[in-house]
Design a protein around this motif. Structure first.
Motif, short mmCIF file in Angstrom:
data_model
loop_
_atom_site.label_atom_id
_atom_site.label_comp_id
_atom_site.label_asym_id
_atom_site.label_seq_id
_atom_site.Cartn_x
_atom_site.Cartn_y
_atom_site.Cartn_z
N TYR A 11 0.83 -1.21 0.00
CA TYR A 11 0.00 0.00 0.00
C TYR A 11 0.87 1.27 0.00
O TYR A 11 0.45 2.32 0.44
N ARG A 93 -1.76 8.20 5.73
CA ARG A 93 -3.09 8.05 6.33
C ARG A 93 -4.13 7.52 5.33
O ARG A 93 -4.86 6.58 5.62
N LYS A 94 -4.20 8.14 4.16
CA LYS A 94 -5.20 7.75 3.16
C LYS A 94 -5.01 6.29 2.75
O LYS A 94 -5.98 5.53 2.64
N ASN A 95 -3.76 5.88 2.55
CA ASN A 95 -3.47 4.49 2.16
C ASN A 95 -3.82 3.53 3.30
O ASN A 95 -4.29 2.41 3.06
N ILE A 97 -6.20 3.96 5.57
CA ILE A 97 -7.66 3.83 5.59
C ILE A 97 -8.12 2.86 4.50
O ILE A 97 -8.99 2.01 4.73
N ASN A 98 -7.51 2.96 3.32
CA ASN A 98 -7.84 2.03 2.23
C ASN A 98 -7.49 0.59 2.61
O ASN A 98 -8.27 -0.34 2.34
N LEU A 99 -6.34 0.40 3.23
CA LEU A 99 -5.92 -0.94 3.67
C LEU A 99 -6.96 -1.52 4.64
O LEU A 99 -7.36 -2.68 4.50
N LYS A 101 -10.12 -0.73 4.96
CA LYS A 101 -11.38 -1.01 4.27
C LYS A 101 -11.29 -2.29 3.44
O LYS A 101 -12.25 -3.05 3.35
N GLU A 102 -10.14 -2.50 2.81
CA GLU A 102 -10.00 -3.65 1.91
C GLU A 102 -9.57 -4.94 2.61
O GLU A 102 -9.60 -6.01 2.01
N HIS A 103 -9.16 -4.82 3.87
CA HIS A 103 -8.75 -6.00 4.66
C HIS A 103 -9.45 -5.95 6.01
O HIS A 103 -8.83 -5.57 7.03
N SER A 107 -8.81 -4.58 10.31
CA SER A 107 -9.65 -3.65 11.05
C SER A 107 -10.14 -4.27 12.36
O SER A 107 -10.11 -3.64 13.42
#
Length: 198
Positions: A11, A93-95, A97-99, A101-103, A107
């Protein structure tokens, strides 16, 4: 909690090296990265209006820091400094949050970790109100141990100096030394070569 380094790198995380006593972020900075220690130690602290240092935590290999603030729009209320030359992986930070959401499993693990920390933080705050030095110290040690996977009695090496324990508990160094000796006699801690095991 530790996130797999290869996942972080996928990421667009970057690995950075820091010198001893170098600032990673300062109180008042906007949170911009997820940080995870590859090698070294990081001290999270702040100072009161008289300039007295308060240490919130000392973290080591595999531990992350600063991550709770990535979910809210607040500035750092603390500083993060290296205690020795350190290698840290950081993910924007943005990456991050994407990580998350996608994993979803990451979370869930993070939620469990944050809940665990919050629980021990509450216990530590309760114990800090105690007039008994041993309760303050065990509250601190339980909190620090909560950041690790260690569950064994006397298996957790408290990597703090007596002065740092005093700074964290609001006690005098002399009181820390005396109380630790009593805790050792009561088999609450083990001390070998001046190292404390809890």
């Amino acid at each position: 909690m530790k996130i797999d380094e290869q996942l972080l790198l996928s990421y667009s995380a970057e690995i950075r090296t820091y010198n001893e006593k170098e600032a990673i972020f300062l109180e008042g900075d906007a949170p911009a990265y997820f940080f995870q220690i590859i090698e070294g130690n990081v001290k999270v602290n702040n100072y009161n209006e008289e300039g007295k240092e308060f240490i919130h935590n000392i973290l080591g290999k595999g531990q992350s820091f600063g991550d709770p603030l990535l979910f809210i729009d607040k500035k750092y209320p603390v500083n993060a400094y290296t205690l020795k030359p350190s290698t840290i992986i950081r993910l924007p930070r943005k990456n991050f949050i994407n990580l998350i959401k996608e994993h979803p499993h990451v979370s869930m693990e993070m939620n469990a970790c944050l809940s665990h920390r919050l629980y021990y933080n509450m216990i530590m705050v309760q114990n800090m109100a105690s007039q008994q030095p041993a309760l303050r110290i065990t509250g601190l040690f339980d909190y620090l141990k909560s950041y690790t996977d260690c569950e064994d009695a006397h298996g957790f090496n408290v990597k703090l100096t007596r002065q740092q324990i005093a700074d964290l508990t609001g006690l005098r160094v002399e009181t820390i030394i005396r109380t630790l000796k009593k805790m050792e006699q009561d088999k609450l801690v083990k001390i070998e070569d001046r190292k404390i095991y809890y």
